[in-house]
Design a protein around this motif. Sequence first.
Motif, PDB file in Angstrom:
ATOM      1  N   UNK A  42       0.840  -1.128   0.179  1.00 49.27           N
ATOM      2  CA  UNK A  42       0.000  -0.059   0.082  1.00 49.27           C
ATOM      3  C   UNK A  42       0.841   1.167  -0.109  1.00 49.27           C
ATOM      4  N   UNK A  43       0.450   2.166  -0.980  1.00 54.75           N
ATOM      5  CA  UNK A  43       1.355   3.466  -1.115  1.00 54.75           C
ATOM      6  C   UNK A  43       1.086   4.416  -0.139  1.00 54.75           C
ATOM      7  N   UNK A  44       2.130   4.966   0.375  1.00 55.65           N
ATOM      8  CA  UNK A  44       1.800   5.881   1.584  1.00 55.65           C
ATOM      9  C   UNK A  44       1.134   7.419   1.091  1.00 55.65           C
ATOM     10  N   UNK A  45       1.744   7.574  -0.151  1.00 60.63           N
ATOM     11  CA  UNK A  45       1.187   8.855  -0.994  1.00 60.63           C
ATOM     12  C   UNK A  45       0.720   8.545  -2.206  1.00 60.63           C
ATOM     13  N   UNK A  46      -0.391   9.435  -2.615  1.00 57.54           N
ATOM     14  CA  UNK A  46      -0.964   9.505  -3.916  1.00 57.54           C
ATOM     15  C   UNK A  46       0.028   9.559  -4.947  1.00 57.54           C
ATOM     16  N   UNK A  47       0.389   8.785  -5.784  1.00 54.78           N
ATOM     17  CA  UNK A  47       1.289   8.814  -6.965  1.00 54.78           C
ATOM     18  C   UNK A  47       0.848   9.983  -7.875  1.00 54.78           C
ATOM     19  N   UNK A  48       2.101  10.587  -8.389  1.00 52.24           N
ATOM     20  CA  UNK A  48       1.827  11.649  -9.299  1.00 52.24           C
ATOM     21  C   UNK A  48       2.757  11.374 -10.437  1.00 52.24           C
ATOM     22  N   UNK A  49       1.956  11.363 -11.725  1.00 49.22           N
ATOM     23  CA  UNK A  49       2.635  11.024 -12.863  1.00 49.22           C
ATOM     24  C   UNK A  49       2.307  12.343 -13.901  1.00 49.22           C
ATOM     25  N   UNK A  50       3.677  13.021 -13.750  1.00 48.98           N
ATOM     26  CA  UNK A  50       3.775  14.209 -14.460  1.00 48.98           C
ATOM     27  C   UNK A  50       4.538  14.247 -16.042  1.00 48.98           C
ATOM     28  N   UNK A  51       3.719  14.770 -16.987  1.00 40.37           N
ATOM     29  CA  UNK A  51       4.487  14.638 -18.328  1.00 40.37           C
ATOM     30  C   UNK A  51       5.236  16.088 -18.374  1.00 40.37           C
ATOM     31  N   UNK A  91      17.616   3.595  -7.853  1.00 41.58           N
ATOM     32  CA  UNK A  91      16.577   4.842  -7.851  1.00 41.58           C
ATOM     33  C   UNK A  91      16.153   5.051  -6.476  1.00 41.58           C
ATOM     34  N   UNK A  92      15.502   3.944  -5.738  1.00 36.94           N
ATOM     35  CA  UNK A  92      15.160   3.651  -4.451  1.00 36.94           C
ATOM     36  C   UNK A  92      16.231   4.165  -3.377  1.00 36.94           C
ATOM     37  N   UNK A  93      17.414   3.750  -3.743  1.00 39.92           N
ATOM     38  CA  UNK A  93      18.285   4.214  -2.795  1.00 39.92           C
ATOM     39  C   UNK A  93      18.649   5.658  -2.491  1.00 39.92           C
ATOM     40  N   UNK A 140       9.685   0.397 -11.422  1.00 35.71           N
ATOM     41  CA  UNK A 140      10.247   1.534 -10.527  1.00 35.71           C
ATOM     42  C   UNK A 140       9.242   2.049  -9.597  1.00 35.71           C
ATOM     43  N   UNK A 141       7.731   2.135  -9.990  1.00 34.50           N
ATOM     44  CA  UNK A 141       6.803   2.554  -9.253  1.00 34.50           C
ATOM     45  C   UNK A 141       6.439   1.650  -7.958  1.00 34.50           C
ATOM     46  N   UNK A 142       7.005   0.425  -7.873  1.00 31.97           N
ATOM     47  CA  UNK A 142       6.603  -0.320  -6.816  1.00 31.97           C
ATOM     48  C   UNK A 142       7.620  -0.225  -5.790  1.00 31.97           C
ATOM     49  N   UNK A 143       8.578   0.663  -5.884  1.00 33.83           N
ATOM     50  CA  UNK A 143       9.500   0.814  -5.021  1.00 33.83           C
ATOM     51  C   UNK A 143       8.899   1.783  -3.695  1.00 33.83           C
ATOM     52  N   UNK A 144       9.360   1.617  -2.666  1.00 36.24           N
ATOM     53  CA  UNK A 144       8.842   2.266  -1.325  1.00 36.24           C
ATOM     54  C   UNK A 144       8.693   3.912  -1.633  1.00 36.24           C
ATOM     55  N   UNK A 169       0.493   5.604 -16.487  1.00 35.76           N
ATOM     56  CA  UNK A 169      -0.665   5.921 -15.311  1.00 35.76           C
ATOM     57  C   UNK A 169      -1.250   4.978 -14.840  1.00 35.76           C
ATOM     58  N   UNK A 170      -1.352   3.703 -15.637  1.00 34.60           N
ATOM     59  CA  UNK A 170      -2.125   2.573 -15.427  1.00 34.60           C
ATOM     60  C   UNK A 170      -0.958   1.893 -14.332  1.00 34.60           C
ATOM     61  N   UNK A 171       0.019   1.850 -14.666  1.00 32.74           N
ATOM     62  CA  UNK A 171       1.137   1.216 -13.878  1.00 32.74           C
ATOM     63  C   UNK A 171       1.037   1.684 -12.345  1.00 32.74           C
ATOM     64  N   UNK A 172       1.059   3.152 -12.407  1.00 31.59           N
ATOM     65  CA  UNK A 172       0.798   3.870 -11.245  1.00 31.59           C
ATOM     66  C   UNK A 172      -0.194   3.295 -10.055  1.00 31.59           C
TER      67      UNK A 172
END
Length: 265
Positions: free
Chosen positions: A1-10, A195-197, A233-237, A258-261
């Motif tokens: 469960x993500x703590x923050x609402x994801x943002x996908x910005x172009x 990236x997560x690091x 990438x988006x699965x990382x904490x 966006x669908x992946x997010x």
Amino acid sequence: MKQRIPLIAGNWKMHGRLVANTFLLSELKSGIQNLGLDINSKSCVAKVDVAVCIPFPYLAQAQSELQSSSVRWGAQDVSMQAEGAYTGEVSAAMLNDFSCAYAIVGHSERRQYHAESDTMVGEKARRLLDAGIIPIVCVGETLQQRKDNLTEVTVARQLNSVLSAIEDSALSKIVVAYEPIWAIGTGVTATPEMAQQVHAFLREQLIVKNAELAEQVKILYGGSMKPDNAASLLSMKDIDGGLIGGASLKSADFLSIIAAARLAV
Ligand code: PGA
């Protein structure tokens, strides 16, 4: 469960024309509705924030074409000055006139081609916050800096110069984008672990300022994020979304990120 609402910005960079934009934006709007992400749609099942950062001349177009949708819009830069004899500059107040939700500051292309310093980036972020606009603060190292083990020193310097320019209480109102320069537009991506690091390290820098607000800050990854690598990438904490260049110019690719997010939520 993500703590923050994801943002996908172009980040469209210097791409787009009036007619092509209408086409891309309408594909984006209908695609988002199909994904069930539109706030106006009853079938909204999961929340992902979506935005496009576009060239200044098209902000009015974005405002009129996106205002009834859940897609937000923003600029790619802003002046560090409030008003005055600064030929060619665009102020935060002007962006406000077009209801921009976001503006990118400190993108590596601006740092490189327009000699933007860390101090200037901090000033720009402050101007945006004063105008009620969310700065997307870009940080990232060159390939040489990574090889020299200077990644953390570099991104800490870039981030901290923004943090010292803004009020501590404004911390939760910024978005950070980690964009390794060697991954931008190259097709080479940081691995999710790499990236997560860096994202975790950036979060630690934010925590030093204010632990509670730091947890609310979205840290995006940028640099050749594409449909085939977005999910991992988006699965990382600590990866809370993406700043997408090339893939934001093709509606199918952008929608699939966006669908992946949405699945990572
Ligand atoms: P890219 O660009 O996705 O084309 O690598 C990202 C960016 O520069 O923001």
